[in-house]
Design a protein around this motif. Structure first.
Motif, PDB file in Angstrom:
ATOM      1  N   ASP A  13       0.812  -1.224   0.000  1.00 21.67           N
ATOM      2  CA  ASP A  13       0.000   0.000   0.000  1.00 21.67           C
ATOM      3  C   ASP A  13       0.844   1.272   0.000  1.00 21.67           C
ATOM      4  OD1 ASP A  13      -2.362  -1.457   0.050  1.00 21.67           O
ATOM      5  OD2 ASP A  13      -2.395  -1.533   2.241  1.00 21.67           O
ATOM      6  N   LEU A  14       2.163   1.136   0.183  1.00 17.86           N
ATOM      7  CA  LEU A  14       3.030   2.312   0.190  1.00 17.86           C
ATOM      8  C   LEU A  14       3.471   2.658  -1.227  1.00 17.86           C
ATOM      9  CD1 LEU A  14       5.424   1.935   3.256  1.00 17.86           C
ATOM     10  CD2 LEU A  14       3.432   3.405   3.025  1.00 17.86           C
ATOM     11  N   TYR A  80      -4.708   7.649   6.145  1.00 16.77           N
ATOM     12  CA  TYR A  80      -3.482   7.704   5.347  1.00 16.77           C
ATOM     13  C   TYR A  80      -2.585   8.848   5.810  1.00 16.77           C
ATOM     14  CZ  TYR A  80      -3.633   4.206   1.643  1.00 16.77           C
ATOM     15  OH  TYR A  80      -3.570   3.032   0.930  1.00 16.77           O
ATOM     16  N   GLY A 100       0.672   6.315   2.090  1.00 17.54           N
ATOM     17  CA  GLY A 100       0.242   4.984   2.496  1.00 17.54           C
ATOM     18  C   GLY A 100      -0.446   5.041   3.837  1.00 17.54           C
TER      19      GLY A 100
END
Length: 283
Positions: A13-14, A80, A100
């Motif tokens: 997700d980064l 986030y 992220g």
């Protein structure tokens, strides 16, 4: 639109990337704020944000959290965080950005900072190259350096290794001198320079609290004072700024000093630091 883009192993997700852009600091930073679901900030607030060094210059530090909806995202993502650095030199901007989930970004913050510190201008930046090292001048000692963009080399002068005139005002100058021995030491020279600007002397303990910069492989105090300047043999200059470093080597001392109108000296601070950091001793 990206110079380089990275995934981080085990953290899909980064997203971390380097990009070039135009348009100025305020519009771009407010664009990032909108991506995080945040309202825009004023230019005054943005200009006051923390700075850090990137490519030898002062870059604006961005640290936001919110509901991320970046370019191309189908839906916004809650919880986030966005870390970023924005550096503008004239109209040209460079971005370093990571987004992220908050905890994942926090776990990679030290690596993000290390990555930022590792960036260099070179062969993979679309054609720009690092300026060549320069040598010469009338002073003693074997030194090399890289002058910042826009600094004009001036004729050689006695007791100086090299002299530059920063762009913007003919009364501004920055020069390097090389001296045998320690020429009186750090305390005496710092206070001599402060006296040239009409400032009171410091104790050694106070000098130890001055900010530091790198020069010739050493951490050295960075002096920055403002006042009515009267240097050796020069005409008085009201509302002046003075920056200087004193770097003692084995058997000799290198000094770097900039004087000029206070606003210009402050504006050139990042260039002065980058110039000091570029100094190399060939022996």
């Amino acid at each position: 639109m990206r110079e380089a883009s990275f995934e981080i192993r085990g953290k899909p997700d980064l997203d971390c990337y380097v990009a070039k852009a135009r348009g100025g600091l305020v519009p771009n930073l407010n664009r990032w704020r909108r991506q995080m679901g945040l309202s825009p900030e004023t230019a005054e607030v943005i200009e006051a944000l923390p700075r850090t060094r990137l490519l030898g210059r002062d870059a604006t530090v961005v640290d936001l959290d919110g509901e991320f909806a970046g370019m191309g995202a189908m839906e916004s993502m809650k919880g986030y965080r966005m870390l970023g650095l924005i550096l503008f030199v004239g109209e040209d901007g460079l971005f370093l950005k990571m987004t992220g989930p908050f905890a994942a970004v926090e776990s990679e913050k030290k690596n993000f900072d290390r990555f930022a510190a590792s960036l260099r201008v070179g062969a993979h930046d679309g054609g720009a190259t690092t300026p060549p090292l320069q040598r010469g001048g009338s002073g003693g000692g074997d030194l090399s350096w890289r002058p910042p963009d826009g600094w004009e080399k001036q004729p050689d002068r006695q007791m100086r290794k090299v002299t530059y005139r920063p762009a913007g005002d003919p009364k501004a100058q920055c020069y390097v001198s090389v001296w045998p021995g320690n020429v009186g030491g750090l305390l005496m020279n710092i206070n001599r320079w402060r006296g040239e600007a009409g400032a009171q002397p410091l104790t050694m303990a106070e000098i130890d609290l001055l900010p530091k910069t790198k020069a010739l492989g050493r951490d050295v105090p960075l002096l920055h004072v403002e006042g009515d300047f009267r240097g050796m043999g020069g005409a008085p200059l009201s509302g002046a700024g003075l920056m200087a470093i004193f770097c003692e080597l084995t058997g000799r001392t290198v000094t770097v000093k900039m004087t000029g109108p206070a606003a210009l000296v402050s504006k050139e601070k990042s260039n002065f630091i980058a110039f000091c950091e570029s100094l190399k001793a060939d022996r």
